[in-house]
Design an enzyme around this catalytic site. Structure first.
Site, PDB file in Angstrom:
ATOM      1  N   ASN A  85       0.554   5.796  -0.418  1.00 44.92           N
ATOM      2  CA  ASN A  85      -0.232   7.145  -0.553  1.00 44.92           C
ATOM      3  C   ASN A  85       0.743   8.164  -0.532  1.00 44.92           C
ATOM      4  OD1 ASN A  85      -1.922   9.001   1.492  1.00 44.92           O
ATOM      5  ND2 ASN A  85      -2.759   8.963  -0.485  1.00 44.92           N
ATOM      6  N   TYR A  86       0.566   9.052  -1.482  1.00 43.88           N
ATOM      7  CA  TYR A  86       1.242  10.389  -1.363  1.00 43.88           C
ATOM      8  C   TYR A  86       0.348  11.581  -1.761  1.00 43.88           C
ATOM      9  CZ  TYR A  86       5.104   7.636  -0.485  1.00 43.88           C
ATOM     10  OH  TYR A  86       6.015   6.361   0.159  1.00 43.88           O
ATOM     11  N   ARG A  87       0.345  12.460  -1.057  1.00 44.66           N
ATOM     12  CA  ARG A  87      -0.594  13.563  -1.138  1.00 44.66           C
ATOM     13  C   ARG A  87      -0.306  14.928  -0.529  1.00 44.66           C
ATOM     14  NH1 ARG A  87      -1.195  10.261   3.324  1.00 44.66           N
ATOM     15  NH2 ARG A  87      -1.273  11.219   5.280  1.00 44.66           N
ATOM     16  N   SER A 133     -13.881   4.260  -5.143  1.00 46.85           N
ATOM     17  CA  SER A 133     -12.483   4.493  -5.243  1.00 46.85           C
ATOM     18  C   SER A 133     -11.854   4.313  -3.795  1.00 46.85           C
ATOM     19  CB  SER A 133     -12.182   5.738  -5.891  1.00 46.85           C
ATOM     20  OG  SER A 133     -12.529   5.922  -7.198  1.00 46.85           O
ATOM     21  N   HIS A 169       0.742  -1.069   0.063  1.00 47.64           N
ATOM     22  CA  HIS A 169      -0.044   0.009  -0.023  1.00 47.64           C
ATOM     23  C   HIS A 169       1.035   1.208  -0.004  1.00 47.64           C
ATOM     24  CE1 HIS A 169      -1.339   3.155   2.651  1.00 47.64           C
ATOM     25  NE2 HIS A 169      -2.627   3.174   1.690  1.00 47.64           N
ATOM     26  N   ALA A 192     -18.532  11.697  -1.451  1.00 44.81           N
ATOM     27  CA  ALA A 192     -17.430  10.905  -2.041  1.00 44.81           C
ATOM     28  C   ALA A 192     -17.518   9.944  -2.914  1.00 44.81           C
ATOM     29  CB  ALA A 192     -16.512  10.399  -0.654  1.00 44.81           C
TER      30      ALA A 192
END
Lengths: 345, 345
Positions: A152-154, A308, A150, A304
């Site tokens: 995630n970059y935000r 996804s 997993h 939302a």
């Protein structure tokens, strides 16, 4: 006639080279990425997310002669949208999703409250315009000897009024094996450490511990996997350097994970191995639905895109009452390292 | 010698008739139920829970020549304990659990806060002794044409000081079909309505609506199933009459559900039917882990018995990206009634 249709196509998609460089047209449009070095950070970060999505999907697709990524470009009524790429029931990957979302609007009051509790200096009584974008991904392989990954970059921007903007980055990558292979864990952590070290050698130890803490499943007394790195609210030493750090981490995804897939994907396994994999995927579901900050934020956000948000859930998960592996079995060896995290490097 | 061992056994288990009447020794001991009509409500309710557990497990066991209930009698370090009965991988039931728990101790401050928010007049700054007990059950059948059933009946006492005690009952039964059979839904609701009507004809409509509201999965815009009844904080017209009402509901479990099992358990089904059942079981997991008040309370209670709390989860659940049944298919017919609840009677 034909030539005016061609013009429309040319204007909306840019050059055909741009078109082939992403899984779908970016939310901000192909043209927003022209002369990218001189564009605002939110566009530079959007391009990074689209690049990561594209290069990872291409790498995964090489292992899937019989399954294709389903690509959905979606819009959000309150502003923004995203590109979701999901592959299901492949030969190598049971379910894998890579999602880019680029949303903007007014920050809902519970989000303001949550950010204030993390020390953000946000005014409480105003509706704050925000801009949030990121890439997130979960890959659940078929073979129980290939770990789930997993990342995630935000990037987040909030307009606090008077022409002032707060912005920060967050993210991380973590590995969830079903059977512990210490070499694999070391390879994954070393690749992330190298990415961190290119910015500052103090980062890896700090973000490795943060990851172990974040993925703790309190009601089970164990971590989700063997960790990796996790960080949030990152804005120092400055925006440019933080972006370079995030880019290095995002670019480490493929070299940290793909070698583990190639190494393990054809190992023989038994129904018992597959059952253990399904049971551990049940624990993955427990973490995501009960604790994960991003999932909880998503589920409570009006309109939302649920598909996804929940594409991180495995194709199949299992729960057996009172299941407990035999002492010193390979399953038990995994559990011990989930209860007591290790230093891998 | 042998005769003193016999005495010990006689004292601790009471008569052999008592021993066969429950799945295991009640938390408060067999002898606590002697002369039960003159005992405090918490013991009368504990006996009701143990009776319901025993009679239901016996009925379910009749359908399982090859699988047996696993019975665990457990203790809680802070006070109390429980009896969990779980059957897995039977011919008729994929997973079914009936749990009695009888716990006491000091109410944790978040629980006090939550109860105050529901209108309970509890002092805020004291540690309040409490007593909580109940029976809860989820049964996930093998055949996709047999619905899943859930029920829970519980009793709560809080000592608010000065010799004063607040007490109330809560509970409900609800049905989660994979394929809609209107006759089944009507039978389930009618049986519950009759149980309610024996106390007060105003109860069923009120508790039917409460059930539809409680089992709403906000992020999916649908209910978990076709409902039933749900109530909480019930203490009027008086403790005795409320107990009679709860007893009528608890005794309606077997006649409301078992006929649906016998009617549908041998119907032929396809792999597509089973896949839809697994997908809907994924939604069941979403409700239980994201919304269910009892599960959330349990997961956040220190040293709760996790295996008993999560025995409600199905053996297998599935999540597919963007799965959507064909218009007017039997699967779609179910979804429509989950989005728009009906009056069944």
């Amino acid at each position: 006639g034909a030539s005016s249709l061609l013009m429309i196509s040319w204007f909306s998609f840019g050059s055909s080279k741009d078109k082939d460089s992403y899984m779908a047209e970016p939310v901000s449009g192909y043209r927003a990425f022209k002369d990218i070095e001189n564009k605002p950070m939110r566009l530079r970060m959007e391009k990074l997310c689209m690049d990561v999505q594209h290069s990872l999907c291409q790498e995964l697709q090489k292992l899937e002669p019989n399954a294709k990524f389903c690509v959905d470009r979606w819009e959000r009524s309150q502003g923004g949208g995203g590109v979701s790429c999901v592959l299901q029931r492949g030969d190598t990957f049971e379910k894998g999703g890579v999602n880019v979302s680029v949303v903007h609007g007014k920050l809902p009051p519970p989000a303001v409250k949550q950010m204030r509790s993390r020390g953000k200096d946000l005014p409480q009584d105003k509706e704050l315009p925000f801009y949030a974008l990121g890439v997130s991904c979960v890959i659940h392989p078929v073979n129980p000897f290939v770990p789930t990954v997993h990342f995630n970059y935000r990037y987040f921007e909030v307009d606090v009024g008077n022409g002032e903007t707060l912005s920060w980055f967050g993210g991380g990558s973590d590995l969830t094996p079903y059977y512990l292979d210490e070499d694999d864990a070391r390879h994954f952590h070393s690749t992330l450490k190298a990415a961190c070290d290119s910015s500052d050698p103090a980062l890896y130890p700090k973000f490795k511990k943060w990851c172990d803490d974040y993925f703790y499943v309190d009601h089970r007394g164990e971590r989700r996997g063997v960790g990796g790195i996790f960080f949030d609210d990152l804005d120092s030493p400055n925006k440019e350097k933080t972006f370079q750090f995030v880019r290095a981490c995002a670019e480490a995804v493929i070299p940290s994970y793909l070698p583990l897939v190639y190494k393990n994907k054809d190992k023989p396994y038994t129904e018992e191995n597959a059952r253990w994999q399904r049971l551990r995927r049940g624990r993955y579901v427990e973490f995501n639905l009960v604790y994960d900050r991003g999932t909880k934020f998503g589920l409570s956000t009006p309109s939302a895109r649920i598909e996804s948000i929940l594409m991180s859930l495995p194709l199949v998960a299992q729960w057996e009452y009172m299941h407990s592996p035999q002492a010193n079995s390979p399953e038990d060896t995994l559990l011990r390292v989930l209860k007591e995290p290790k230093e891998w490097i």
